[in-house]
Design a protein around this motif. Structure first.
Motif, PDB file in Angstrom:
ATOM      1  N   LEU A 328    -127.978 -26.285   1.429  1.00 48.80           N
ATOM      2  CA  LEU A 328    -128.103 -25.268   0.387  1.00 48.80           C
ATOM      3  C   LEU A 328    -128.278 -25.954  -0.968  1.00 48.80           C
ATOM      4  O   LEU A 328    -127.552 -26.908  -1.295  1.00 48.80           O
ATOM      5  N   ASP A 329    -129.213 -25.465  -1.768  1.00 49.71           N
ATOM      6  CA  ASP A 329    -129.503 -26.045  -3.091  1.00 49.71           C
ATOM      7  C   ASP A 329    -129.795 -24.892  -4.052  1.00 49.71           C
ATOM      8  O   ASP A 329    -130.924 -24.416  -4.147  1.00 49.71           O
ATOM      9  N   TRP A 330    -128.769 -24.434  -4.735  1.00 44.81           N
ATOM     10  CA  TRP A 330    -128.882 -23.248  -5.593  1.00 44.81           C
ATOM     11  C   TRP A 330    -128.628 -23.617  -7.051  1.00 44.81           C
ATOM     12  O   TRP A 330    -128.136 -24.708  -7.365  1.00 44.81           O
ATOM     13  N   LEU A 331    -128.975 -22.658  -7.938  1.00 45.75           N
ATOM     14  CA  LEU A 331    -128.684 -22.774  -9.369  1.00 45.75           C
ATOM     15  C   LEU A 331    -127.763 -21.619  -9.769  1.00 45.75           C
ATOM     16  O   LEU A 331    -128.054 -20.452  -9.480  1.00 45.75           O
ATOM     17  N   VAL A 332    -126.660 -21.954 -10.413  1.00 50.46           N
ATOM     18  CA  VAL A 332    -125.731 -20.938 -10.934  1.00 50.46           C
ATOM     19  C   VAL A 332    -126.013 -20.777 -12.428  1.00 50.46           C
ATOM     20  O   VAL A 332    -125.932 -21.755 -13.188  1.00 50.46           O
ATOM     21  N   VAL A 333    -126.377 -19.553 -12.855  1.00 53.32           N
ATOM     22  CA  VAL A 333    -126.744 -19.274 -14.250  1.00 53.32           C
ATOM     23  C   VAL A 333    -125.686 -18.358 -14.852  1.00 53.32           C
ATOM     24  O   VAL A 333    -125.401 -17.279 -14.314  1.00 53.32           O
ATOM     25  N   VAL A 334    -125.079 -18.805 -15.946  1.00 55.35           N
ATOM     26  CA  VAL A 334    -124.073 -18.010 -16.670  1.00 55.35           C
ATOM     27  C   VAL A 334    -124.617 -17.746 -18.072  1.00 55.35           C
ATOM     28  O   VAL A 334    -124.960 -18.690 -18.793  1.00 55.35           O
ATOM     29  N   GLY A 335    -124.715 -16.480 -18.444  1.00 53.18           N
ATOM     30  CA  GLY A 335    -125.223 -16.116 -19.772  1.00 53.18           C
ATOM     31  C   GLY A 335    -124.299 -15.122 -20.452  1.00 53.18           C
ATOM     32  O   GLY A 335    -123.954 -14.098 -19.872  1.00 53.18           O
ATOM     33  N   THR A 336    -123.890 -15.433 -21.676  1.00 57.99           N
ATOM     34  CA  THR A 336    -123.024 -14.520 -22.434  1.00 57.99           C
ATOM     35  C   THR A 336    -123.592 -14.334 -23.831  1.00 57.99           C
ATOM     36  O   THR A 336    -124.126 -15.281 -24.417  1.00 57.99           O
ATOM     37  N   PRO A 337    -123.484 -13.125 -24.396  1.00 55.00           N
ATOM     38  CA  PRO A 337    -124.012 -12.879 -25.742  1.00 55.00           C
ATOM     39  C   PRO A 337    -123.160 -13.557 -26.811  1.00 55.00           C
ATOM     40  O   PRO A 337    -121.936 -13.652 -26.690  1.00 55.00           O
ATOM     41  N   GLU A 338    -123.835 -14.012 -27.832  1.00 60.06           N
ATOM     42  CA  GLU A 338    -123.144 -14.694 -28.927  1.00 60.06           C
ATOM     43  C   GLU A 338    -122.150 -13.774 -29.621  1.00 60.06           C
ATOM     44  O   GLU A 338    -121.090 -14.200 -30.061  1.00 60.06           O
ATOM     45  N   LYS A 339    -122.491 -12.472 -29.700  1.00 64.55           N
ATOM     46  CA  LYS A 339    -121.629 -11.547 -30.435  1.00 64.55           C
ATOM     47  C   LYS A 339    -120.253 -11.421 -29.791  1.00 64.55           C
ATOM     48  O   LYS A 339    -119.291 -11.027 -30.455  1.00 64.55           O
ATOM     49  N   THR A 340    -120.162 -11.739 -28.488  1.00 67.51           N
ATOM     50  CA  THR A 340    -118.867 -11.678 -27.813  1.00 67.51           C
ATOM     51  C   THR A 340    -117.872 -12.620 -28.484  1.00 67.51           C
ATOM     52  O   THR A 340    -116.691 -12.298 -28.628  1.00 67.51           O
ATOM     53  N   TYR A 341    -118.363 -13.779 -28.897  1.00 69.06           N
ATOM     54  CA  TYR A 341    -117.486 -14.760 -29.524  1.00 69.06           C
ATOM     55  C   TYR A 341    -117.491 -14.641 -31.045  1.00 69.06           C
ATOM     56  O   TYR A 341    -116.525 -14.995 -31.706  1.00 69.06           O
ATOM     57  N   MET A 342    -118.620 -14.143 -31.574  1.00 71.27           N
ATOM     58  CA  MET A 342    -118.769 -14.116 -33.030  1.00 71.27           C
ATOM     59  C   MET A 342    -118.230 -12.851 -33.658  1.00 71.27           C
ATOM     60  O   MET A 342    -118.218 -12.727 -34.878  1.00 71.27           O
ATOM     61  N   ALA A 343    -117.807 -11.871 -32.837  1.00 76.02           N
ATOM     62  CA  ALA A 343    -117.372 -10.593 -33.401  1.00 76.02           C
ATOM     63  C   ALA A 343    -116.238 -10.790 -34.389  1.00 76.02           C
ATOM     64  O   ALA A 343    -116.250 -10.249 -35.513  1.00 76.02           O
ATOM     65  N   GLN A 344    -115.228 -11.584 -33.995  1.00 78.31           N
ATOM     66  CA  GLN A 344    -114.089 -11.802 -34.889  1.00 78.31           C
ATOM     67  C   GLN A 344    -114.509 -12.602 -36.107  1.00 78.31           C
ATOM     68  O   GLN A 344    -114.020 -12.369 -37.226  1.00 78.31           O
ATOM     69  N   ILE A 345    -115.428 -13.595 -35.880  1.00 79.65           N
ATOM     70  CA  ILE A 345    -115.921 -14.381 -37.020  1.00 79.65           C
ATOM     71  C   ILE A 345    -116.629 -13.478 -38.016  1.00 79.65           C
ATOM     72  O   ILE A 345    -116.427 -13.568 -39.233  1.00 79.65           O
ATOM     73  N   TYR A 346    -117.501 -12.582 -37.486  1.00 75.89           N
ATOM     74  CA  TYR A 346    -118.203 -11.664 -38.379  1.00 75.89           C
ATOM     75  C   TYR A 346    -117.215 -10.748 -39.098  1.00 75.89           C
ATOM     76  O   TYR A 346    -117.369 -10.443 -40.285  1.00 75.89           O
ATOM     77  N   ALA A 347    -116.177 -10.293 -38.353  1.00 77.11           N
ATOM     78  CA  ALA A 347    -115.177  -9.434 -38.995  1.00 77.11           C
ATOM     79  C   ALA A 347    -114.461 -10.193 -40.104  1.00 77.11           C
ATOM     80  O   ALA A 347    -114.249  -9.664 -41.211  1.00 77.11           O
ATOM     81  N   ASN A 348    -114.096 -11.461 -39.822  1.00 74.46           N
ATOM     82  CA  ASN A 348    -113.436 -12.266 -40.852  1.00 74.46           C
ATOM     83  C   ASN A 348    -114.363 -12.517 -42.036  1.00 74.46           C
ATOM     84  O   ASN A 348    -113.927 -12.537 -43.188  1.00 74.46           O
ATOM     85  N   THR A 349    -115.656 -12.734 -41.719  1.00 67.58           N
ATOM     86  CA  THR A 349    -116.621 -12.945 -42.801  1.00 67.58           C
ATOM     87  C   THR A 349    -116.731 -11.706 -43.682  1.00 67.58           C
ATOM     88  O   THR A 349    -116.782 -11.800 -44.917  1.00 67.58           O
ATOM     89  N   GLN A 350    -116.767 -10.529 -43.044  1.00 64.55           N
ATOM     90  CA  GLN A 350    -116.833  -9.294 -43.831  1.00 64.55           C
ATOM     91  C   GLN A 350    -115.593  -9.141 -44.708  1.00 64.55           C
ATOM     92  O   GLN A 350    -115.680  -8.740 -45.872  1.00 64.55           O
ATOM     93  N   ILE A 351    -114.429  -9.460 -44.114  1.00 64.40           N
ATOM     94  CA  ILE A 351    -113.205  -9.379 -44.918  1.00 64.40           C
ATOM     95  C   ILE A 351    -113.277 -10.356 -46.090  1.00 64.40           C
ATOM     96  O   ILE A 351    -112.890 -10.032 -47.227  1.00 64.40           O
ATOM     97  N   SER A 352    -113.792 -11.577 -45.823  1.00 64.28           N
ATOM     98  CA  SER A 352    -113.916 -12.567 -46.899  1.00 64.28           C
ATOM     99  C   SER A 352    -114.848 -12.071 -47.997  1.00 64.28           C
ATOM    100  O   SER A 352    -114.572 -12.236 -49.192  1.00 64.28           O
TER     101      SER A 352
END
Length: 740
Positions: A328-352
């Motif tokens: 067996l020779d497969w490829l495992v692909v994991v994709g996550t949106p940036e906003k998932t991690y950046m939501a708090q950063i953006y919220a902190n930026t807005q507060i700033s």
């Protein structure tokens, strides 16, 4: 050194000089701190995203290692049991029962033994729950359905036959590929569809078994359902906001965390999908961009970390290769949106940012308060000085908290008092003179406006009267000779017919005997002359009839004998006016003819001043023609042909007391500023010498004052102009003609 009066130095407000530098410093410091905080947070988020995705891909790899090792362990156990004689391959039902018990211990879909003779047995979960036993006999003509599927009791004993079917064991991939390889392998992923069961898409492990003389006994196999991999991927935390999928090196989907299946069912056949053809839009977009970034998936040997844009949103993507020792020779692909991690950063930026603005507002207010305490006395002195310079001598400076400015205020107030005394005397002497001049000026303006209006009315009336007299005179002079010609054409026609009869009779009896007459007839082309003469007389009669109609229209337009109210046909006046303006409507070398569209309603006789009403119609129509001519000068022949110049005349009865005449053109139209002044005396948009600016003003006066009606104008740029004329059907006699 003498400074030239025209030289100027750019000056700034004192309050601005005090406040702006302080605010700029604060804003710059806070902005820099906010930017550095954002960048540090973004870096921390990138590290966190890498860790989470590595953990996820590691978790998937561990699950694949554990889950996909089970089939090969099971077939190893079964091969050993057969080799040691613990299982008699000829007792198929007993072997099937043994496999049934294994199915209770392992999460597998099917365990099988396919003998080289064509026989076989197995145990499987076709519906995902119930374990059944399959018994495959050798397929013969007398036994076309060679496979029986048994239901079992709680101990794995076959009870009754559930289904019978045809199964060619020796030609199945689960048999042929392990035999060909001669070692334990993974058979290519294959599918099977039965409407009675869920879609069957499996990875099958196969192992050939041999006797002591190396003769092939058969193949033991174990299958796992690949949908269970999708179920596992859907339970991962990252699947709630991202996508995880497994694909082969050729891009075919094995499993995915999306709700959509990695295959479709078409015509009772399962069709596997490539990742780029997945019905899930996010998964499909990730796969397409991976294919663009990595054209050859075979080249992926190590973890690939990418950042791509999916449907306008940034995604972190890890591509991790996974292999096992059995092929067996497969490829495992994991994709996550940036906003998932950046939501708090953006919220902190807005507060700033909000804190920055708050600090900026507070600092600005403090700066303004401080600067006002410093600058207010100076600003009051500046304002008072300017006010006195512009004539307000009542200004005085109040005392403040600064000693030097108080001394200046006392001197300034004393100077202002002296100026007030001087100007009061001068104002008293000028007030009476100004009042007299203003009174005389108002009287002169009123008289001048009335004189201009009267002159314009007289001029227009004289012009229209002269035009009417000229038109009436021409019509009268033309009428007599035209009537004479028209009346005699009938007699001329009759005489001509008589002469032609005489010529025909003469031709019958004498023309063939006289060569001189025959030669003259040929010279003058007698036959054509007779034929053409009979056509000329009707044409002359038609022409004189046309001239009589024109004369009648000219007389209708002039109306010199109708100075008082009279009931007339409005349509006759419109037709007469159009006839007078016919030369403006015809085509010219630089433009085609102006089309006139008439939508006449059923109007009663209307009491009016016919001549003056015709004058209004002519003014409105001339304005429309001028506007169309101006537009056509600016357009090409193709543009004119596509949208030809057109004037639409519509008449209708508004109610039982008035009628309406609407004259619209499809020219460029007027802006609102021009439309508001269209009826003002002497207002015109035409070049000097092209118009007096009184035509529409007089028309407005004729309709509103002479007839008690309305003259309205509706226009907008690019939409043309529409004039609405409304006049009463019955007029009341003016007061100055009433008899007591």
């Amino acid at each position: 050194m003498k400074i030239h009066p025209s030289s100027k130095v750019r000056a700034f407000s004192l309050q601005l000089v005090l406040v702006v530098p302080f605010v700029l410093q604060l804003f710059s410091i806070v902005g820099l701190v906010g930017y550095l905080s954002f960048k540090n947070g973004e870096k921390a988020v990138n590290d966190l995203a890498d860790q989470l995705m590595e953990r996820t891909s590691g978790e998937v790899n561990q699950h694949l290692d554990a889950y996909l090792s089970i089939p090969h362990k099971v077939i190893q156990l079964n091969a050993d049991a057969i080799r040691m004689g613990l299982l008699n391959v000829r007792d198929r039902l007993k072997v099937g029962k043994y496999f049934w018990h294994e199915m209770q211990a392992y999460d597998l879909t099917f365990i099988s033994l396919n003998l080289a003779t064509g026989e076989g047995t197995g145990a499987g979960r076709y519906d995902g729950k119930t374990v059944t036993i399959d018994d495959n006999a050798i397929k013969t003509p007398s036994l076309p359905k060679n496979t029986k599927t048994y239901l079992t009791d709680n101990d794995g004993n076959p009870t009754k036959v559930m289904t019978t079917s045809t199964w060619d064991t020796l030609n199945e991939l689960a048999y042929t590929e392990p035999v060909k390889a001669g070692k334990p392998i993974w058979v290519r992923i294959y599918t099977y569809y039965d409407p009675a069961y869920p879609p069957y898409i499996v990875a099958s492990a196969g192992r050939p078994i041999y006797d002591a003389s190396k003769k092939l006994i058969g193949v033991v196999g174990a299958e796992i359902h690949l949908l269970k991999l999708s179920e596992f991927l859907q339970k991962l935390d990252v699947s709630r906001f991202g996508q995880v999928f497994i694909m082969e090196r050729d891009g075919m989907l094995v499993a995915n965390s999306a709700q959509e299946k990695p295959f479709t069912v078409v015509n009772n056949e399962i069709k596997r999908l490539k990742a780029i053809d997945s019905p899930n839009p996010v998964l499909q977009s990730i796969a397409k961009q991976l294919q663009q970034r990595i054209p050859n998936f075979q080249s992926v040997a190590n973890t690939q970390k990418l950042k791509i844009n999916v449907q306008g949103e940034n995604f972190y993507v890890h591509v991790v290769p996974w292999r096992d020792q059995h092929g067996l020779d497969w490829l495992v692909v994991v994709g996550t949106p940036e906003k998932t991690y950046m939501a708090q950063i953006y919220a902190n930026t807005q507060i700033s940012i909000l804190l920055c603005f708050g600090a900026l507002i507070v600092a600005t207010m403090i700066g303004i308060f401080t600067s006002r305490r410093i600058a207010d006395p100076i600003l009051r002195l500046n304002q008072t000085t300017q006010a006195i310079a512009f004539g307000d001598l009542e200004q005085t400076l109040p005392e403040g908290n600064i000693h030097e400015l108080n001394t200046l205020a006392h001197s300034f107030n004393h100077m202002g008092g002296q100026l007030r005394e001087s100007f009061i005397a001068l104002e008293n002497s000028n007030a009476e003179l100004e009042a007299r001049v203003e009174e005389r000026t108002v009287e002169l303006k009123t008289a001048m406006s009335e004189l201009q209006r009267t002159q314009a009315q007289v001029l227009q009336s004289e012009k229209m009267s002269s035009l009417g007299q000229l038109v009436a005179g021409i019509a009268h002079e033309i009428n007599n000779p035209v009537n004479f010609i028209h009346g005699n054409i009938t007699h001329l026609d009759e005489y001509t017919q008589n002469l032609l009869q005489m010529i025909y009779l003469y031709q019958e009896r004498y023309s063939s005997h006289d060569p001189e007459i025959q030669a003259l007839a040929e010279e003058i082309d007698l036959e054509f002359l007779i034929e053409d003469l009979q056509k000329i007389l009707p044409s002359m009669k038609m022409g004189t009839e046309r001239i009589r109609n024109i004369v009648r229209s000219l007389r209708n337009f002039s109306r010199m004998d109708e100075a008082e109210f009279k009931a007339v046909d409005i349509h006759e006046g419109i037709e007469s006016t159009l006839l007078i303006l016919q030369h403006r409507l015809k085509d010219k070398p630089d433009r085609p003819a102006i089309e006139v569209v008439k939508n006449y309603g059923n109007l009663p006789q209307v009491e009016c001043y016919p001549g003056q009403l015709n004058q209004v119609l002519m003014n409105v129509l001339v304005n429309a023609m001028d506007a169309l001519d101006e537009l056509d000068i600016k357009r090409t022949s193709q543009q004119i042909e596509k949208n030809p110049s057109q004037i639409t005349i519509r008449t209708s009865v508004v109610d039982s007391q008035s009628i309406e005449i609407a004259i619209a053109d499809n020219a460029q139209g007027m802006p609102e500023s021009v439309q508001n002044r269209i009826f003002d005396p002497f207002f015109t948009t035409k070049p000097v010498g092209k118009g007096t600016g009184m035509g529409m003003a007089i028309s407005y006066q004729i309709i509103t004052e002479k007839h008690g009606g309305k003259l309205l104008c509706f226009s907008s740029l690019g939409q043309g102009t529409n004039f609405i004329i409304q006049v009463p059907i019955r007029q009341q006699a003016p007061e100055h003609v009433l008899k007591v």
